[in-house]
Design a protein around this motif. Sequence first.
Motif, PDB file in Angstrom:
ATOM      1  N   THR A   1       0.842  -1.046  -0.025  1.00 25.98           N
ATOM      2  CA  THR A   1      -0.126  -0.133  -0.094  1.00 25.98           C
ATOM      3  C   THR A   1       0.943   1.428  -0.152  1.00 25.98           C
ATOM      4  O   THR A   1       0.271   2.251  -0.048  1.00 25.98           O
ATOM      5  N   ARG A   2       1.970   1.006   0.102  1.00 23.31           N
ATOM      6  CA  ARG A   2       3.004   2.397   0.377  1.00 23.31           C
ATOM      7  C   ARG A   2       4.327   2.059  -0.298  1.00 23.31           C
ATOM      8  O   ARG A   2       4.699   0.845   0.007  1.00 23.31           O
ATOM      9  N   PRO A   3       5.230   2.819  -0.897  1.00 22.90           N
ATOM     10  CA  PRO A   3       6.646   2.298  -1.407  1.00 22.90           C
ATOM     11  C   PRO A   3       7.308   2.014  -0.168  1.00 22.90           C
ATOM     12  O   PRO A   3       7.315   2.664   0.792  1.00 22.90           O
TER      13      PRO A   3
ATOM     14  N   ALA B   1       1.589   4.035  -5.297  1.00 25.16           N
ATOM     15  CA  ALA B   1       2.747   5.220  -5.251  1.00 25.16           C
ATOM     16  C   ALA B   1       2.539   6.159  -4.222  1.00 25.16           C
ATOM     17  O   ALA B   1       3.364   6.578  -3.617  1.00 25.16           O
ATOM     18  N   ASP B   2       1.204   6.427  -3.743  1.00 28.09           N
ATOM     19  CA  ASP B   2       0.992   7.467  -2.852  1.00 28.09           C
ATOM     20  C   ASP B   2       1.458   7.050  -1.548  1.00 28.09           C
ATOM     21  O   ASP B   2       1.116   5.853  -1.303  1.00 28.09           O
ATOM     22  N   THR B   3       1.802   7.980  -0.675  1.00 24.71           N
ATOM     23  CA  THR B   3       2.466   7.663   0.620  1.00 24.71           C
ATOM     24  C   THR B   3       1.446   8.013   1.784  1.00 24.71           C
ATOM     25  O   THR B   3       1.729   7.989   2.699  1.00 24.71           O
ATOM     26  N   GLY B   4       0.101   8.942   1.372  1.00 24.42           N
ATOM     27  CA  GLY B   4      -0.648   9.136   2.255  1.00 24.42           C
ATOM     28  C   GLY B   4      -1.705   8.078   2.580  1.00 24.42           C
ATOM     29  O   GLY B   4      -1.717   7.125   2.248  1.00 24.42           O
ATOM     30  N   ARG B   5      -2.669   8.458   3.367  1.00 21.17           N
ATOM     31  CA  ARG B   5      -3.955   7.610   3.992  1.00 21.17           C
ATOM     32  C   ARG B   5      -4.633   7.118   2.860  1.00 21.17           C
ATOM     33  O   ARG B   5      -4.650   7.717   2.099  1.00 21.17           O
ATOM     34  N   THR B   6      -4.909   5.686   3.044  1.00 19.74           N
ATOM     35  CA  THR B   6      -5.770   4.996   1.857  1.00 19.74           C
ATOM     36  C   THR B   6      -7.451   5.290   2.406  1.00 19.74           C
ATOM     37  O   THR B   6      -7.658   5.816   3.434  1.00 19.74           O
ATOM     38  N   GLU B   7      -8.464   5.338   1.277  1.00 19.88           N
ATOM     39  CA  GLU B   7      -9.613   5.583   1.456  1.00 19.88           C
ATOM     40  C   GLU B   7     -10.342   4.090   1.839  1.00 19.88           C
ATOM     41  O   GLU B   7      -9.887   3.142   1.276  1.00 19.88           O
TER      42      GLU B   7
ATOM     43  N   PHE C   1      -8.434  -0.844   8.247  1.00 17.76           N
ATOM     44  CA  PHE C   1      -8.985  -1.887   7.890  1.00 17.76           C
ATOM     45  C   PHE C   1     -10.169  -2.027   8.817  1.00 17.76           C
ATOM     46  O   PHE C   1     -10.043  -2.741   9.905  1.00 17.76           O
ATOM     47  N   SER C   2     -11.290  -1.260   8.742  1.00 18.63           N
ATOM     48  CA  SER C   2     -12.198  -1.090   9.851  1.00 18.63           C
ATOM     49  C   SER C   2     -13.264  -2.213   9.502  1.00 18.63           C
ATOM     50  O   SER C   2     -13.381  -2.965   8.647  1.00 18.63           O
ATOM     51  N   SER C   3     -14.107  -2.561  10.598  1.00 18.33           N
ATOM     52  CA  SER C   3     -15.339  -3.474  10.315  1.00 18.33           C
ATOM     53  C   SER C   3     -15.816  -3.049   9.293  1.00 18.33           C
ATOM     54  O   SER C   3     -16.575  -3.906   8.410  1.00 18.33           O
ATOM     55  N   ASP C   4     -16.300  -1.734   8.913  1.00 14.39           N
ATOM     56  CA  ASP C   4     -17.211  -1.458   7.848  1.00 14.39           C
ATOM     57  C   ASP C   4     -16.339  -1.573   6.401  1.00 14.39           C
ATOM     58  O   ASP C   4     -16.964  -2.006   5.535  1.00 14.39           O
ATOM     59  N   VAL C   5     -15.072  -1.659   6.402  1.00 13.84           N
ATOM     60  CA  VAL C   5     -14.383  -1.946   4.967  1.00 13.84           C
ATOM     61  C   VAL C   5     -14.452  -3.341   4.887  1.00 13.84           C
ATOM     62  O   VAL C   5     -14.812  -3.856   3.772  1.00 13.84           O
ATOM     63  N   PHE C   6     -14.396  -4.096   5.899  1.00 10.15           N
ATOM     64  CA  PHE C   6     -14.455  -5.730   5.711  1.00 10.15           C
ATOM     65  C   PHE C   6     -15.923  -5.836   5.352  1.00 10.15           C
ATOM     66  O   PHE C   6     -16.217  -6.823   4.437  1.00 10.15           O
ATOM     67  N   ALA C   7     -16.822  -5.270   5.879  1.00 11.54           N
ATOM     68  CA  ALA C   7     -18.263  -5.789   5.475  1.00 11.54           C
ATOM     69  C   ALA C   7     -18.598  -5.138   4.207  1.00 11.54           C
ATOM     70  O   ALA C   7     -19.752  -5.952   3.425  1.00 11.54           O
TER      71      ALA C   7
END
Length: 319
Positions: free
Chosen positions: A8-10, A29-35, A57-63
């Motif tokens: 997810t990051r270099p 390539a981005d070093t910032g936070r992911t959505e 990786f919250s519960s909402d992301v998995f759901a």
Amino acid sequence: MRPRLLITRPLPRAVLEQARSLFDTDVRADTGRTEGGFLQMALSDYDAIIPSLGDDFSSDVFAAAPNIRCRILANFGAGTDHINLASAQTAGITVTNTPDAVTEPTADLAMTLLLMSARRAIEGDRMVRSGSWKGWHPIEMLGQHVTEKTLGIVGMGRIGQAVARRAHFGFGMNVIFFNRSSRMLEGLPAKQESLPTVLATADFVVITVPGGSRTYHMIDSDNLARMKSTAHLINVSRGEVVCEEALIRALKYRKIAGAGLDVYEHEPDVPAELRSLDNTILLPHLGSATEETRTQMGMAALENLVAFFEQRDPPHRVV
């Protein structure tokens, strides 16, 4: 067919070369936070992911992830509080981390912050750079002695013990500590105490507990009030362990002498009021930031992946 891997990051070049030799590898390539939407896609499109701090990786992301394909999250770092472990388990996803690599460099940084805060190093640096230094005199920029003072450590895991060794054997400091479970330390003179006693007694307090709900705002206004007015607080754990609002008040009104911070409650956002205070040392989350350490962390993550896909137990399984 080789497993498909997302990083997810270099990462350091040696790690990326090794990853590409082992897996069908993509690197964001981005070093910032992911959505959240990106992480949902990743769970559906890849067999494995190497995430790091800033990937929630919250519960909402998995759901919300459709048809989860990912079987392992090989976290780049020791802390996994940004991954909902229960949701990962429910989804049948193994989670690993890289705990050993970060211990020594993070302990080094804790001592760096402690010494810089005690000796007002940043204030002195600013004075020289601004051209306002008028020359040496006996009562200018008086800081605090470190040798033989009392160090209080909150959280006596790997990093806490590494800090204690440096402080006691390097500076002759008296070490006391708080730990949620009883801890016996061979070859290291250190006394376990309650959290209120550690905070009230120590000249320097170093926070090394893991993040998560159990330690959220562990250092709040009440606990900051227990500290000596001459004491310094050092945080190399997670930003949310310390109530930032309460810390700003304690520093602003000189309820404590200073603070050395490598982590922040809402990083990378650091409150302007905190940035404006002279009695703070503020670093950009440099705990493990050496070439050697970050390479070692990446190789450890790959080691976990190789073991998993060879149907062996990964050496650093979390769940």
